[in-house]
Scaffold this motif. Structure first.
Motif, PDB file in Angstrom:
ATOM      1  N   THR A 229      -1.025  -0.414  -6.581  1.00  0.00           N
ATOM      2  CA  THR A 229      -0.631  -2.307  -6.712  1.00  0.00           C
ATOM      3  C   THR A 229       0.384  -2.123  -8.181  1.00  0.00           C
ATOM      4  OG1 THR A 229      -2.259  -2.530  -8.371  1.00  0.00           O
ATOM      5  CG2 THR A 229      -2.725  -2.110  -6.066  1.00  0.00           C
TER       6      THR A 229
ATOM      7  N   ARG B 156      -5.027   4.829   4.632  1.00  0.00           N
ATOM      8  CA  ARG B 156      -3.653   4.851   4.696  1.00  0.00           C
ATOM      9  C   ARG B 156      -3.788   3.997   5.612  1.00  0.00           C
ATOM     10  NH1 ARG B 156      -0.777   4.899   0.586  1.00  0.00           N
ATOM     11  NH2 ARG B 156       0.663   4.388   1.939  1.00  0.00           N
TER      12      ARG B 156
ATOM     13  N   GLU C 150       0.463  -1.204  -2.220  1.00  0.00           N
ATOM     14  CA  GLU C 150      -0.822  -0.952  -1.092  1.00  0.00           C
ATOM     15  C   GLU C 150      -2.196  -0.947  -1.388  1.00  0.00           C
ATOM     16  OE1 GLU C 150      -0.112   3.758  -1.680  1.00  0.00           O
ATOM     17  OE2 GLU C 150       1.972   2.941  -0.974  1.00  0.00           O
TER      18      GLU C 150
ATOM     19  N   THR D 122      -1.313  -9.010   1.425  1.00  0.00           N
ATOM     20  CA  THR D 122      -1.141  -7.855   1.284  1.00  0.00           C
ATOM     21  C   THR D 122       0.133  -7.813  -0.235  1.00  0.00           C
ATOM     22  OG1 THR D 122       1.492  -7.211   1.721  1.00  0.00           O
ATOM     23  CG2 THR D 122      -0.063  -6.038   3.365  1.00  0.00           C
TER      24      THR D 122
ATOM     25  N   ALA E  58      -2.433   0.434   5.782  1.00  0.00           N
ATOM     26  CA  ALA E  58      -0.180   0.219   5.620  1.00  0.00           C
ATOM     27  C   ALA E  58       0.105  -0.619   6.902  1.00  0.00           C
ATOM     28  CB  ALA E  58      -0.102   1.641   5.866  1.00  0.00           C
TER      29      ALA E  58
ATOM     30  N   TYR F 147      -6.065   0.658  -0.997  1.00  0.00           N
ATOM     31  CA  TYR F 147      -4.974   1.879  -0.111  1.00  0.00           C
ATOM     32  C   TYR F 147      -3.937   3.638  -1.520  1.00  0.00           C
ATOM     33  CZ  TYR F 147      -1.813  -0.387   2.240  1.00  0.00           C
ATOM     34  OH  TYR F 147      -0.645  -0.648   2.443  1.00  0.00           O
ATOM     35  N   GLY F 148      -3.522   2.738  -2.330  1.00  0.00           N
ATOM     36  CA  GLY F 148      -2.739   3.466  -2.857  1.00  0.00           C
ATOM     37  C   GLY F 148      -2.122   2.396  -4.200  1.00  0.00           C
TER      38      GLY F 148
ATOM     39  N   CYS G  96      -5.317   3.629  -7.577  1.00  0.00           N
ATOM     40  CA  CYS G  96      -5.720   2.091  -6.960  1.00  0.00           C
ATOM     41  C   CYS G  96      -6.204   1.076  -8.559  1.00  0.00           C
ATOM     42  CB  CYS G  96      -6.671   2.284  -6.040  1.00  0.00           C
ATOM     43  SG  CYS G  96      -5.859   3.006  -4.600  1.00  0.00           S
TER      44      CYS G  96
END
Length: 124
Positions: free
Chosen positions: A83, A108, A42, A39, A111, A80-81, A91
């Motif tokens: 970074t 999402r 996001e 990860t 997550a 998904y969101g 994104c």
């Protein structure tokens, strides 16, 4: 032709619809893939056995839920969101990536992927 993949990890799963591109064709030829999720803010990304050149139209800023291929790291990138290098809520990927398609449903769900989770990609 509709190309769909299923991604699975310990806490959930998602499907994605891919466009017919040289990179998606290479990815489909390598399935199934089992890797270790990482990860970054996001974004979920993970190594693949696929190595392809950057395609014309590669982008660094994409919509949430985009399925992208990071050619610099031979990895699938699923933002998904924001970074760590995003400006605001965008994104922003580490570098321009080949665009493969998009997740079906709410991105999402990603997550629930934890750094180090096993992740599997197969035909849907």
């Amino acid at each position: 032709m509709i190309l769909r993949i299923r991604l699975s990890w310990p806490a959930g799963h998602a499907t994605a619809t891919l466009d017919d591109t040289p990179t998606s064709t290479a990815l489909l030829g390598a399935l199934p893939i089992v890797s270790t999720a990482r990860t970054w803010g996001e974004e979920v990304y993970f190594d693949t056995p696929v190595s392809v050149p950057r395609e014309e139209g590669a982008r660094q800023v994409v919509d949430p839920g985009t399925v992208a291929f990071w050619t610099d790291g031979d990895a699938l990138a699923l933002p998904y969101g924001p970074t760590p290098i995003s400006r605001g809520e965008e994104c922003r990927l580490a570098s321009p990536c080949n665009l493969l398609g998009s997740l079906d449903g709410d991105p999402r769900i990603l997550a629930t992927v934890r750094d180090g989770d096993p992740i599997r990609v197969e035909l849907a």
